[in-house]
Design a protein around this motif. Sequence first.
Motif, PDB file in Angstrom:
ATOM      1  N   PHE A  97       0.812  -1.393  -0.051  1.00  9.60           N
ATOM      2  CA  PHE A  97      -0.249   0.401   0.216  1.00  9.60           C
ATOM      3  C   PHE A  97       0.748   1.746  -0.298  1.00  9.60           C
ATOM      4  O   PHE A  97       0.855   2.300  -0.896  1.00  9.60           O
ATOM      5  N   TRP A  98       2.383   1.268   0.959  1.00  8.10           N
ATOM      6  CA  TRP A  98       2.971   2.517   1.057  1.00  8.10           C
ATOM      7  C   TRP A  98       3.603   2.868  -0.583  1.00  8.10           C
ATOM      8  O   TRP A  98       3.812   3.367  -0.715  1.00  8.10           O
ATOM      9  N   VAL A  99       4.087   1.482  -0.968  1.00 12.37           N
ATOM     10  CA  VAL A  99       4.761   1.832  -2.033  1.00 12.37           C
ATOM     11  C   VAL A  99       3.863   2.380  -3.098  1.00 12.37           C
ATOM     12  O   VAL A  99       4.333   2.973  -4.359  1.00 12.37           O
ATOM     13  N   GLY A 100       2.962   1.842  -3.205  1.00  8.08           N
ATOM     14  CA  GLY A 100       2.288   1.974  -3.853  1.00  8.08           C
ATOM     15  C   GLY A 100       1.237   3.280  -4.248  1.00  8.08           C
ATOM     16  O   GLY A 100       1.217   4.696  -5.038  1.00  8.08           O
ATOM     17  N   VAL A 101       0.982   3.860  -2.655  1.00  7.82           N
ATOM     18  CA  VAL A 101       0.919   5.284  -2.847  1.00  7.82           C
ATOM     19  C   VAL A 101       1.618   6.119  -3.315  1.00  7.82           C
ATOM     20  O   VAL A 101       2.007   7.549  -4.069  1.00  7.82           O
ATOM     21  N   GLY A 102       3.596   5.878  -2.922  1.00  7.80           N
ATOM     22  CA  GLY A 102       4.801   7.435  -2.883  1.00  7.80           C
ATOM     23  C   GLY A 102       4.306   6.511  -4.768  1.00  7.80           C
ATOM     24  O   GLY A 102       5.159   7.587  -5.335  1.00  7.80           O
TER      25      GLY A 102
END
Lengths: 202, 258
Positions: A97-102
Amino acid sequence: MSATLQTWLSAFFTIAIYTLVLYKDNKVFRFAETVMIGITAANGIVLTYHNYIRPVVAVDIIQQGKYLQLIPILIGLLMYTRFVRSIAWVSRIPMGFWVGVGAAYILTRNPGVFISQITASFLALNKLNNVVFVVGVISVVVYFYFTVPIRSAPMKGMTTLGKAFLLVSFGATFASTVMSRISLLLGRLQFLLQDWLRIAGV
Amino acid sequence: MFADGMGVDFLLIAFLMVAVGYALERTKKGLAKWQIRKIPGLDAIEEGIGRATEMDRPVFYLPGSGGFSDPQLLASMAVLSEVAKVTARYDTRLIVCVPMSSVYPVIEEVVRQAYVSEGKAERFRAEDVRWFSDHYFGYAIAIIGLMFKEKVATNIMIGTFAFDALMYAEAANQAGAIQVGGTAATTQIPFFVAACDYALIGEEIYAAAAYLTKDPVRVATIVAEDWAKFLVTGLVVLGVLLQTAGKADGLRNFLNQW
């Protein structure tokens, strides 16, 4: 010499850190290093608690009833499943989720920066400065063409020119930053000589 | 339909996506063989790992201080994955230092997966992916100390760096390491150029993963990026000519406001 404990501690740690560069790896440096890491790590935890955890939990959720904020907290807590081998895979959910949002943020925010840089390059070729600027921009962009073979004379010329522009700009940046680093060094020396040893006048 | 200035952004992103798809399709069908030009800094990475293997000393990797909204971190993670695969293959120790606690678990996972993909899962040492402090100075001083303590043979720094770039480069140099530094932070590139044996300049770090892996999907993205750069070059030339003729306002307004 200064009589305050704070000044003495500052002087000790300044010298302790410099011993690595001026002498070699040693126990005094190691002590200063460990203290520094410990203090900054502890400071980070305290800041996180006061700036994020307490306001969100105590104020937003408990006092104001913003229960939606529990969702990111729960997602964040999933990260700790990595410490339990059988369910460690769950921690990949918040990571993904974190990498995707970034990545999405980068994709949506970066083109705007490029566009403003492109339009800032629209300069009339009626001054030498503008000509140098435009030639510099184009040759540097050409230097960063990765899949175009550099065989023809114009391509070789443009990439060489681009490299020259880059090196000149690096030299200028390097020099100005070195100047600012020297002013930092002078600041430390000033502290040691004036505030601590009091052997140099203001 | 779009907020001011977002229409052109959308077109640019759409152009890139179509271009990547097209380049990938042509690669898969064998219609085009794209080649990325030689980038000495990237060739030096394997050489550096080989050196560390011969000297039986560790390879040090710093992914910079960027968070997940920083493209340099994503580029650095892709390079780290390839570096970790090579160190796994050579049975060379790899030490990775992460400056942000939020990034730490992902970086650890990247290294772990690289070891798993090389069939060396048992060689992965979780304690060699390290976090010290989110505070810049705490992190910097810890890395400098570690470089001396571990006597690193090769230091690879790719990502966002600030004032700390030169501190690491100098420490690694004193520790006797061969260094490859790469960043897109324009104020720090000069320090890598001056202090490292090999430097990756700006955009080169984004091409790194494609260059190292030769993976068709990644190479297709570099091809598409080059096409986008052709577009940028064309726009600059057109804008300059129009501005010289005193008629660039229309194009400028379109790009900035549509």
